[in-house]
Design a protein around this motif. Structure first.
Motif, short mmCIF file in Angstrom:
data_model
loop_
_atom_site.label_atom_id
_atom_site.label_comp_id
_atom_site.label_asym_id
_atom_site.label_seq_id
_atom_site.Cartn_x
_atom_site.Cartn_y
_atom_site.Cartn_z
N UNK A 93 0.83 -1.21 0.00
CA UNK A 93 0.00 0.00 0.00
C UNK A 93 0.87 1.26 0.00
N UNK A 94 2.02 1.19 0.65
CA UNK A 94 2.96 2.32 0.62
C UNK A 94 3.43 2.56 -0.81
N UNK A 95 3.71 1.48 -1.53
CA UNK A 95 4.13 1.61 -2.93
C UNK A 95 3.03 2.24 -3.77
N UNK A 96 1.79 1.82 -3.53
CA UNK A 96 0.68 2.37 -4.29
C UNK A 96 0.49 3.87 -4.01
N UNK A 97 0.60 4.24 -2.74
CA UNK A 97 0.45 5.65 -2.37
C UNK A 97 1.57 6.51 -2.95
N UNK A 98 2.79 6.00 -2.92
CA UNK A 98 3.91 6.76 -3.48
C UNK A 98 3.78 6.86 -4.99
N UNK A 99 3.29 5.81 -5.65
CA UNK A 99 3.06 5.89 -7.08
C UNK A 99 1.99 6.91 -7.43
N UNK A 100 0.91 6.92 -6.66
CA UNK A 100 -0.15 7.89 -6.89
C UNK A 100 0.36 9.31 -6.67
N UNK A 101 1.22 9.49 -5.66
CA UNK A 101 1.78 10.81 -5.39
C UNK A 101 2.67 11.28 -6.55
N UNK A 102 3.44 10.37 -7.14
CA UNK A 102 4.28 10.73 -8.28
C UNK A 102 3.44 11.19 -9.46
#
Length: 289
Positions: free
Chosen positions: A200-209
């Motif tokens: 989920x951290x990866x998904x959130x960081x991807x969305x932020x990018x």
């Protein structure tokens, strides 16, 4: 809990007769696992949706490896918005993730039909993501945040929408892992829950990018948008594959002769190390933002 047939009721009380042990050559299957019958037998025993996902993941992985050969022959920069790095890394990442997710979700207590539907949609989305990125690499133009032409905008927006679909699907699986305790050997529930939480951290960081890049693009800072994702890339990469590695470690430990408490302690150490790496990458992203 005793098996219903393992006890016989008598007027004088409950008598537990001796059970007939299974033959030594046919070990009883463990919860959450199928018998180890070899790769071919396991493939025949798999559901059609699982075969589809494993096959699709293998094709995507091979695509990433093939583009590594293309990079070796054609050359060019490895970094930057236009390079062979993207079809290589995205092909390998999506392919391995699809294969791993098909496997690890078999331990989740999710209905067969919902799991099948989610996996098929996830496989289709993986193909769209890798296909769009690969297409733009061969066109020698950026794949993400590229609004230069109508076609480039359509590809970029398709990839962004596909990313949103990935977030929803993977979040559903993550919630399922915490809602009901997953099956599997000692350490597997911990591995799955930790892997999905870190994912989920990866998904959130991807969305932020994507969000930051779109804002910069819409405000006329196209070149800055291409480079704006750099601070979050290490965090995104480190947290993306925990759901693959941690369950694989739990499975390997289940094949050892170590006791369950020992295996569980090793899993806690592995989860702690991975969490520390994620926190370090997050700190670096905050400082570099």
């Amino acid at each position: 809990m005793d098996h219903p047939e393992s006890r016989t009721e008598h007027r004088g009380g409950t008598h537990a007769p001796a059970l007939t042990a299974p033959p030594a050559t046919v070990p009883a299957p463990r919860p959450g696992h199928r018998e180890d019958r070899g790769v071919r037998a396991a493939w025949r025993a798999a559901r059609p949706s699982e075969r589809l996902c494993h096959g699709t993941g293998a094709v995507l992985t091979l695509s990433g490896l093939a583009h590594l050969v293309v990079f070796a022959v054609d050359g060019g920069p490895w970094d930057g918005p236009v390079s062979w790095r993207k079809p290589v890394t995205f092909g390998l990442s999506f392919g391995l993730t699809l294969i791993a997710l098909t496997w690890v979700t078999s331990y989740l207590r999710v209905g067969a039909r919902p799991r099948t539907a989610l996996l098929v949609v996830f496989a289709a989305d993986c193909v769209v993501e890798v296909g769009g990125i690969t297409l733009q690499a061969w066109r020698r133009v950026p794949s993400h945040l590229n609004m230069e032409t109508g076609f480039d905008t359509a590809v970029s927006m398709t990839l962004a929408v596909g990313g949103g679909v990935l977030v929803v699907l993977l979040t559903v699986f993550a919630v399922a892992s915490f809602r009901n305790r997953p099956a599997g050997p000692a350490g597997m529930p911990l591995a799955l829950r930790s892997g999905f939480a870190i994912l989920l951290v990866a998904l959130l960081s991807g969305a932020a990018m994507i969000a930051r890049g779109v804002v910069l693009t819409r405000t006329g800072h196209q070149e800055a948008a291409y480079h704006s994702t750099a601070p979050l890339k290490p965090l995104h990469g480190v947290s993306l594959h925990a759901v693959l590695v941690l369950p694989a470690l739990a499975w390997l430990l289940s094949r050892t002769s170590w006791s369950d408490p020992t295996r569980l302690r090793i899993m806690y150490v592995a989860v702690g190390c991975w969490t520390a790496a994620v926190l370090g990458a997050a700190a670096w992203a905050v400082l570099a933002w």
